[in-house]
Write a protein that holds these residues in place. Sequence first.
Motif, PDB file in Angstrom:
ATOM      1  N   LEU A   1       0.835  -1.199   0.000  1.00 52.19           N
ATOM      2  CA  LEU A   1       0.000   0.000   0.000  1.00 52.19           C
ATOM      3  C   LEU A   1       0.874   1.255   0.000  1.00 52.19           C
ATOM      4  O   LEU A   1       0.587   2.219  -0.718  1.00 52.19           O
TER       5      LEU A   1
ATOM      6  N   GLU B   1       2.184   1.769  -3.448  1.00 52.56           N
ATOM      7  CA  GLU B   1       1.135   2.249  -4.351  1.00 52.56           C
ATOM      8  C   GLU B   1       0.849   3.730  -4.120  1.00 52.56           C
ATOM      9  O   GLU B   1       0.651   4.492  -5.077  1.00 52.56           O
TER      10      GLU B   1
ATOM     11  N   TRP C   1      -4.630   5.295 -11.038  1.00 54.93           N
ATOM     12  CA  TRP C   1      -3.766   4.440 -10.213  1.00 54.93           C
ATOM     13  C   TRP C   1      -4.257   4.411  -8.764  1.00 54.93           C
ATOM     14  O   TRP C   1      -4.467   3.340  -8.179  1.00 54.93           O
TER      15      TRP C   1
ATOM     16  N   TYR D   1      -7.884   2.892  -8.403  1.00 53.73           N
ATOM     17  CA  TYR D   1      -7.984   1.437  -8.602  1.00 53.73           C
ATOM     18  C   TYR D   1      -7.216   0.659  -7.550  1.00 53.73           C
ATOM     19  O   TYR D   1      -7.703  -0.349  -7.024  1.00 53.73           O
ATOM     20  N   LEU D   2      -6.004   1.091  -7.208  1.00 57.74           N
ATOM     21  CA  LEU D   2      -5.144   0.321  -6.314  1.00 57.74           C
ATOM     22  C   LEU D   2      -5.272   0.712  -4.841  1.00 57.74           C
ATOM     23  O   LEU D   2      -4.977  -0.102  -3.967  1.00 57.74           O
TER      24      LEU D   2
END
Length: 313
Positions: free
Chosen positions: A60, A63, A122, A125-126
């Motif tokens: 996480l 990301e 990005w 979605y992540l």
Amino acid sequence: MTAVESRPAGVTGATPAHRPFGARVGAFVALTKPRIIELLLITTVPVMFLAQRGVPDPLLVLEVVVGGYLSAGGANALNMYIDRDIDAVMSRTERRPLVTGMVSPREALVFGIALAVASTLWLGYLVNALSSLLALSALLFYVFVYTLGLKRRTAQNIVWGGIAGCMPVFVGWAAVTNSVSWSALVLFLVIFFWTPPHYWPLSMKVREDYERAGVPMLPVVKGNLAVAKQIVIYSWVMVAVSLALWPLAETSWLYPVSAVLLGAAWLKEAHGLYARAKAGTVGAKLKEMRLFHWSITYLTLLFVVIAVDPFVK
């Protein structure tokens, strides 16, 4: 006060036939202003530790870091696209890619928009929709409110424009909790009140650049003494606000002790600058960049403490 007329990029720099691939890659990286993004990430990742009350998921964190870089990079690229005219007449910015012609205005515009879209998708979605929305709002604020709306019109540009730089704490908190808390708001305000006394010393140093470009930074409009006085006021408010995190986040003893010591060191530098300005000191003896460099150290150390504090019993 008005800004200079727009100047086509590349008139003093590279032509399409003299733009090596490696230099071009470096130029696109430069469009993202990596040094500024480093500071944004320093305020994002520690907040994730505080929100998690421990070590957040490493994936996480990765990301969020990637998404944050893409978002801030897109904002910075669009900022350089818009400001290419004034960048060309300021010695501090005259080697930027759009001024030298290493990157064309069209390429910078497309690159900035692409990064903005990529970062939004990005993070959405992540990570989660809230962090994506917060990052996008920061980007839009920086481009449309600060760069297009405030920068060339008011001496309060960096005060309100700094809101964009405060948003990463919300992004980091939202990434972990899918919410925004009072603790995150305190850290938002710390950075809000930190930004003017961080940036004004630099603008004092390069005041002639801003004057030549027609940008009404506070040192251009008011002079060093008035700026130094404002720096002291904002510094005291910043230090006071930083202490509010202690009861709200229920930190250990480490955070308030560190916040007091770091804040005291900051205030010493701020008052020193004010004393020199009040005495009429100019030039190198003003030592305004001492506070600028210390401000980066202050914020870095404060947020390192925020990351470490959850592990202190």
